[in-house]
Design an enzyme around this catalytic site. Structure first.
Site, PDB file in Angstrom:
ATOM      1  CG  ASP A 163      43.628  46.819  47.687  1.00 51.18           C
ATOM      2  OD1 ASP A 163      44.671  47.459  47.886  1.00 51.18           O
ATOM      3  OD2 ASP A 163      42.775  47.134  46.835  1.00 51.18           O
TER       4      ASP A 163
ATOM      5  CG  ASN B 175      37.101  39.277  50.520  1.00 49.39           C
ATOM      6  OD1 ASN B 175      36.059  39.412  49.881  1.00 49.39           O
ATOM      7  ND2 ASN B 175      38.259  39.783  50.105  1.00 49.39           N
ATOM      8  CD  GLU B 176      39.025  39.034  46.261  1.00 50.16           C
ATOM      9  OE1 GLU B 176      40.226  39.330  46.414  1.00 50.16           O
ATOM     10  OE2 GLU B 176      38.290  39.609  45.431  1.00 50.16           O
TER      11      GLU B 176
ATOM     12  CG  ASN C 226      34.636  39.343  45.782  1.00 50.50           C
ATOM     13  OD1 ASN C 226      33.442  39.379  46.085  1.00 50.50           O
ATOM     14  ND2 ASN C 226      35.591  39.381  46.698  1.00 50.50           N
TER      15      ASN C 226
ATOM     16  CE1 TYR D 169      36.379  44.987  41.683  1.00 49.57           C
ATOM     17  CE2 TYR D 169      36.970  42.769  42.392  1.00 49.57           C
ATOM     18  CZ  TYR D 169      36.552  44.049  42.696  1.00 49.57           C
ATOM     19  OH  TYR D 169      36.316  44.406  43.996  1.00 49.57           O
TER      20      TYR D 169
ATOM     21  CE1 TYR E  22      42.661  45.451  39.609  1.00 49.66           C
ATOM     22  CE2 TYR E  22      40.657  44.457  40.465  1.00 49.66           C
ATOM     23  CZ  TYR E  22      41.698  45.349  40.602  1.00 49.66           C
ATOM     24  OH  TYR E  22      41.770  46.154  41.713  1.00 49.66           O
TER      25      TYR E  22
ATOM     26  CD  GLU F 208      35.341  42.618  46.831  1.00 51.02           C
ATOM     27  OE1 GLU F 208      36.212  42.878  45.948  1.00 51.02           O
ATOM     28  OE2 GLU F 208      35.632  42.278  47.997  1.00 51.02           O
TER      29      GLU F 208
ATOM     30  CD1 TRP G 177      36.397  47.282  45.729  1.00 51.15           C
ATOM     31  CD2 TRP G 177      35.253  46.379  47.398  1.00 51.15           C
ATOM     32  NE1 TRP G 177      37.221  47.280  46.817  1.00 51.15           N
ATOM     33  CE2 TRP G 177      36.537  46.724  47.866  1.00 51.15           C
ATOM     34  CE3 TRP G 177      34.351  45.800  48.297  1.00 51.15           C
ATOM     35  CZ2 TRP G 177      36.946  46.507  49.178  1.00 51.15           C
ATOM     36  CZ3 TRP G 177      34.755  45.567  49.587  1.00 51.15           C
ATOM     37  CH2 TRP G 177      36.044  45.920  50.009  1.00 51.15           C
TER      38      TRP G 177
ATOM     39  CE  LYS H 286      38.741  48.028  41.677  1.00 51.88           C
ATOM     40  NZ  LYS H 286      40.102  48.218  42.220  1.00 51.88           N
TER      41      LYS H 286
END
Length: 604
Positions: free
Chosen positions: A160, A410-411, A464, A466, A470, A502, A547, A566
């Protein structure tokens, strides 16, 4: 790989400036054989995508060409002449006149070529560098290329942030003696008030080596002979977060008469890093991370390194009380790492392995899910590219005291079948290359303490999360409960330090509401407060990285309007209301962990 520096035995010429620039329209052409046939010029360092008004250049998939004349200093007779490219995103090919001298895959780490046999001191040569921005399943980060009905090549990827490309960092010409230092490795420790410095020096040929440690005033505090050994520094001043202290390791290579034929200086800080139970320790003291995931991203320059933004960004981090950042999602320019060394900012250093998660693809595109780890998707050849990215990251950054942890992905889809088989060899490789630093990865929201297949392999669990953005969007009471339960699950299952690497909410500066309306500045404030209340109730939590530091550009998508919003600063570095709130929270902490009552938790 040592960064080239000017010393008593080495000279350095910076090749930054305006270069000829052309987009490759014909794969059969050979533009390195003569002057580029173009009216375009481009600055180095800078990404090329946002420089021009022609959308065909911005959207180009494939190779572009940079070219300039270079004159070798006439005093370099008898020296080795090297050309170094700090980064070519994502593949670089280098030609000296008509000769290919280097090819490198990997957009964020340096490479170089010995061009001594192709140039002459006092002479001029034509330097041509091709840069390919293509991402495939065997690049880091990965991607795929399709061809549209009208014949255009289109790049897609799973990360992203915008796929900026070009020569985003400096290009150098430098000299070194025929017998020279190739590499230096420094590992430090603390023995009471004494600092220990284990060193290893690699030379290109057998030769006597002399090593000296100098303090910040240039006074010699320890010395030894031989390519390997240990220095002891009495009454050492350790490198500490927020209180950087650097020593110089001066390495001399001698000839048979004891005369210096090469000298190199490498800065270092004396400090230790350790994970003990659910604590992260620097110099034996518990440390609590406050800061950000960042990006190398600025208007017009894209990912081009800029010293003015470097200084200003660090000033903003100091103002807000941030003591650390993660190099999300790729290695940053070496100038950034050196600045962190000098200013006592702690760094989690990350590879460009972002996008190893095809569940994200299915969710965004509404396509049937594909297995992330397989021969057809991300298999052995992908892992080989990933391993090389780890090798190059550690080789470049191993001596930076600011770097306290390696983040190797990452992720990734760490909850999918095949994840353990993919990652276990990479964790072993990272520990073999550097057994002194903890290893981590940043877990995606799909991965939980119940289904994650790789968490036990790592030293610190970065997650991470959210909730409130989300998941449970606009319902912060529910989000706070979800987050606390999630973090308690990780802590109870693995008994390791946990860091929220994050958390954040997209926010349009100047958008306001009386209610908890997503995208408003009020919602970003309330979102952060809900997260912080949950964090402060988790004893195993060792850090919080918002983040993001600043808004940044992303690919064209209905999911992102003008990029990712963000940031607590705008892309131009203007503060949103959240920046002031974070400052009120972080400045009093000083690297200590807060408690639910506002007191500092006991950390022993």
């Amino acid at each position: 790989m040592l960064k080239p520096r000017s010393t008593a035995t080495r000279e350095l010429v910076n090749l930054d400036g305006i270069w000829r620039f052309a987009v490759a329209r014909d794969s059969a052409c050979e533009p390195w054989t003569g002057p580029l046939d173009t009216r375009l010029e481009a600055p180095v360092p800078a990404s090329y995508n946002d420089l021009f008004t022609d959308s065909a250049i911005r959207d180009h998939v494939g190779r572009v060409w940079y070219q300039r004349p270079v004159r070798v200093p006439r005093g370099w007779a008898g020296e080795r002449v090297l050309l170094r490219v700090d980064a070519a995103t994502h593949e670089g090919t280098v030609y000296v006149d008509d000769v290919l001298v280097a090819r490198h895959v990997g957009g964020y780490t340096p490479f170089e070529a010995d061009i001594t046999e192709h140039v002459r001191p006092g002479g001029e040569f034509r330097l041509t560098i091709g840069v390919n921005n293509e991402l495939t399943r065997v690049t880091m980060p990965p991607g795929s290329i399709t061809v549209t009905q009208d014949g255009r090549r289109k790049q897609t990827y799973l990360h992203d942030f915008y796929n900026y490309a070009g020569l985003a960092r400096s290009v150098w010409l430098y000299s070194k003696p025929a017998v020279h230092v190739d590499d230096i490795t420094i590992v430090t420790g603390l023995d009471g008030a004494t600092g220990t410095v284990d060193y290893s020096v690699e030379t290109n040929a057998p030769a006597p080596v002399r090593v000296r440690a100098l303090d910040a005033h240039g006074t010699e505090v320890a010395a030894a002979e031989g390519p390997n050994g240990t220095l002891r520094i009495d009454d050492v001043t350790p490198w500490r977060p927020g209180a950087a202290y650097l020593y110089d390791l001066v390495v001399d290579v001698l000839d048979g008469d004891g005369e210096v034929v090469d000298t190199v200086t490498e800065q270092f800080g004396v400090r230790t890093v350790e994970v003990r139970g659910s604590r992260f320790l620097i110099n034996g003291e518990p440390f609590y991370f406050t800061g950000f995931g960042k990006h190398e991203d600025t208007p017009v320059r894209g990912k081009g390194h800029d010293d003015a933004y470097l200084v200003h960004d660090f000033q903003l981090m100091e103002w807000i009380g941030a003591n650390s950042f993660r190099t999300s999602h790729y290695p940053y320019a070496e100038e950034v790492m050196e600045f962190a060394d000098r200013h006592g900012i702690v760094v989690i250093d990350e590879t460009a392995a972002v996008g190893l998660n095809l569940a994200v693809e299915a969710g965004l595109l509404g396509t049937p899910p594909r297995a992330t780890f397989s021969d057809e998707t991300f298999g052995d050849d992908t892992r080989a590219a990933h391993a090389q990215a780890i090798r190059e990251l550690i080789a470049r950054d191993k001596n930076h005291p600011s770097v306290v942890m390696w983040c190797i992905a990452n992720e990734p889809s760490s909850n999918e079948r095949g994840a353990r088989e993919y990652f276990e060899p990479l964790v072993e490789l990272t520990r073999t290359l550097d057994p002194t630093r903890p290893v981590t990865y940043a877990a995606v929201m799909f991965a939980t303490h119940e289904n994650d297949l790789i968490a036990d392999l790592f030293d610190v669990l970065c997650v991470n999360r959210y909730y409130g953005w989300y998941i449970a969007t606009g319902d912060l009471a529910t989000a706070e409960r979800y987050l606390e339960g999630d973090l308690r699950g990780w802590a109870g299952t693995f008994g390791k330090p946990i860091m929220v690497s994050e958390y954040g909410a997209d926010t349009l500066p100047g958008l306001h509401s009386m209610w908890d309306a997503p995208w408003t500045e009020e919602y970003q404030l309330a979102y952060l407060e809900a997260n912080h209340r949950a964090f402060d109730r988790i004893d195993a939590l060792v850090g919080e990285h918002v983040w993001n530091f600043a808004d940044f550009q992303t690919s064209n998508s209905i999911h992102r309007v003008g990029g990712n919003k963000k940031g607590v600063f705008t892309r131009e570095r203007h503060p949103k209301a959240a920046a002031h709130a974070l400052r009120r929270r972080w400045l009093p902490l000083g690297g200590r962990k807060p408690s639910p009552t506002g007191e500092y938790l006991k950390t022993e």
